[in-house]
Design an enzyme around this catalytic site. Sequence first.
Site, PDB file in Angstrom:
ATOM      1  N   CYS A 139       6.493   3.696  -1.136  1.00  0.00           N
ATOM      2  CA  CYS A 139       5.902   5.208  -0.098  1.00  0.00           C
ATOM      3  C   CYS A 139       4.655   5.344  -0.083  1.00  0.00           C
ATOM      4  O   CYS A 139       3.852   5.132  -0.993  1.00  0.00           O
ATOM      5  CB  CYS A 139       6.536   6.380  -0.787  1.00  0.00           C
TER       6      CYS A 139
ATOM      7  N   GLU B  47       8.236  -1.670   2.029  1.00  0.00           N
ATOM      8  CA  GLU B  47       9.675  -1.287   1.983  1.00  0.00           C
ATOM      9  C   GLU B  47       9.840  -0.329   3.066  1.00  0.00           C
ATOM     10  O   GLU B  47       9.323   0.376   3.712  1.00  0.00           O
ATOM     11  CB  GLU B  47       9.901  -0.251   0.663  1.00  0.00           C
TER      12      GLU B  47
END
Lengths: 450, 433
Positions: B299, B333
């Site tokens: 993140c 990601e």
Amino acid sequence: MSRLSIRPRPLDIHKKLPIVKSVKDFEDDDTPTTTTTTRNSYFHRFAAENDNETHQTPSKKKLQEIPTPQFSTVETYERDYSRTFAQTANYVRGRGARAEIGEFIEYDLDNEDEDWLEEFSNERKILSPEKFETILFKLEVLDHKARERSGVITPTFGAPIPVLLHLDAAAEALQSLSIRFTVLQSIYNYWKSKRERWQKPILRHLQPPPPVNDTNPYNVFRPREKTHRLHTRRMQRRENSVQSFEKLRQVRRSLEQAKRVVEALIKREEMKRELMEYEVNLQRVQMKYKHEAQLVEDQMTLLGLQVPSKLASSDDDYMGSDDTANGTRQVGPTSVHPRYADSNFFVVHTGRMKGELKRRPVSNGWLLKRDPDDPMLFTRPLDPNQLAAAGIMQPPCAPSINGSIAPTFHGRIGRGGRIIFDRCNPLLRAPIGQESLPYVSYPRPSPPNG
Amino acid sequence: MGSMKDTKAENGAAAPASNGGGAPPSSGGGENLPRRGRSASMSSLPLEVGTRVMCRWRDQKPHPVKVIERRKIPFGGPNDYEYYVHYTEFNRRLDEWVKLEQLDLDTVETDVDEKVEDKVTSLKMTRHQKRKIDETHVEHGHEELDAASLREHEEFTKVKNIAKIELGRYEIDTWYFSPFPPEYSDSPKLFFCEFCLNFMKRKEQLQRHMRKCDLKHPPGDEIYRSGTLSMFEVDGKKNKVYGQNLCYLAKLFLDHKTLYYDVDLFLFYVLCECDDRGCHMVGYFSKEKHSEESYNLACILTLPPYQRKGYGKFLIAFSYELSKKEGKVGTPERPLSDLGLLSYRGYWTRVLLDILKKHKGNISIKELSDMTAIKPDDILSTLQTLDLIQYRKGQHVICADPKVLDRHLKAAGRGGLEVDVSKLIWTPYKEQG
């Protein structure tokens, strides 16, 4: 933007790609064929389009500015945060977590606590919020320790977590805070009721995480058993479950079955090879015997001796030794029948055998004089009367092509004493009665059903 | 569907009631009012969830919105509601509670909307629409975790639970729902301690906390310092509460972040601007300690007050510097948010085009990947998006016309703050024991 009509082959990331620095490079190294010019124009057009794009971008970019929610500055900030920080000369090293250090009062009063405190104090300065905070924090920690001691710490949050700390124990442990017992009692009761309402510790780091299989999206920070995760996806598909266990057992059964089949196959092939070797040995021996027999017969005709009984006995000897030497026996000069081992006749004749075999029927009229129905040595002809007496029927005769009924088999008594009907001449492998060359045939190893 | 009938009945019932309320009485009688298309606007207060209407936004211009939720104004009349609206032109981070006076009731399209929906339900109902209807009619009182309650939770994330936060110097409007513990979900504003990121519901609580808080910087190791900029590495296992606080906070600004799993398995890289009050968090990125899919970043967030200043690019560059030190190729990601993708594309473009500008001779994608720690797939997609890979004479070539490259570089924006690798003192994470 138009695309090339041909589909380029996928790009290999390991392949070195030329870097073309300018549009000119395309023109310089290209021979002006039609295809390349279209490519060039494509590239030109591409460059031109790019020009257009960049001209548009300033206006576009303003439109593209993604709007986000707003923020403002806090007026009290300068007062709330003190100017007491100075950077160290070296990079800062982290200390242990607060929970490990233990001195820090981790708990902050919430609205409920503040409201209760206000009501409890009721304008009197009985209890400062800081002290209240400290006591609540210590109660939580003490309760956690009590639960630890009694071994009821749950790894994940399932059932409500009970309060195990008693007031007496708390009072004893908090003596150092020099708090009046009545105050402590009120706080304890308040804390206990709050805990019973929450059904979990009020100190966040003491709250157990939700269970792994919990699906409530409101619950967060589940433990993840990373250590048991397998490294490859293939391995991940085989989780440690009953299902995969059964699957693996099935695989094992199949593999064992396959192993048995393969073993049987190997055995069969070995047997086949053995059989083959025997046959080859036998053939060699037979060739040798045939040769000997002819020599002997030649001698016999010359000397006029009666030898059949003698030959039969030597044959029996030979078969016996063959049986025991089974498979390992190598046919060669050493295995030559002892009786003829010293005979140079044999040695001389082996080389010339073929020619002799061919020549003999013509040059030597001996064979033609023999009964064609009794061609084999070491065998005896069948006696039809004896067969009938024993109740053995001769196979029926098939009519031959020219209409006459010719026997399609030869009956004989083999070397082992068995009754054999040959449908084929064992040596020439041609049907009986159709041999181009009626000739002495030797018994092949009797077939199993013979 | 019987449920649709209920909605209609509600509409009908609401109409006379609104006449009795503060709304100016319309000329028509009560019975025939609701079925008269757009003229029903004044009579159909309060607005139904799902209504489309124009709303005055912060730019003082009207924008189309859809009503997501409504709630009664405390101490208001029976039809005094405020509405949670989604601006259909924008990302859902701009969804907000608005007052009735911001809505242009002449543009209400409730009847049209309903008719369309009616038609859709009777003819062909897509799964999404079906779900939407199911969602709005979830029965309450299900305590066990069945599909219905799951939908209820999904439904709940549609509305931000915390509207504002205070973090250090800034009061920030939140962007998305974040699953704070239930004890906090009823508070419109949360007060975060700038350093340990503990959150409280009242300012006094924060002030009391600030008097005792012993932290002036994130709790981990400082691994980078350049001027006033410092980067801290925080181990989620060693500093669980901090990691969780950071996640709660970050979720307020990230739509597709999940707080499903524990923070143990992550490292948090917290970027700070330091002054004499302490190290103020600017943004962070998290990274799995052991990624099976070669992710070098899970993140990434730059806090709103610090956005558009190059910090995001710094964080991205930093994540690749760590990958280079590890000798691994990395990739973020997925999914990337709109803002995240923009930053990443910019970073990739800058890094790759800088190399192509200087490079002499041939070069393979793999070599580019080795030089930059950018995953080959990302390199390919970047170059292909910029149309720099051409297929000519049976082979691929990279078109690196300096003019074209410069244009792309300009469009990619400034490089942000540079990562000075000589100031990075860091060893890759190793499991202890």
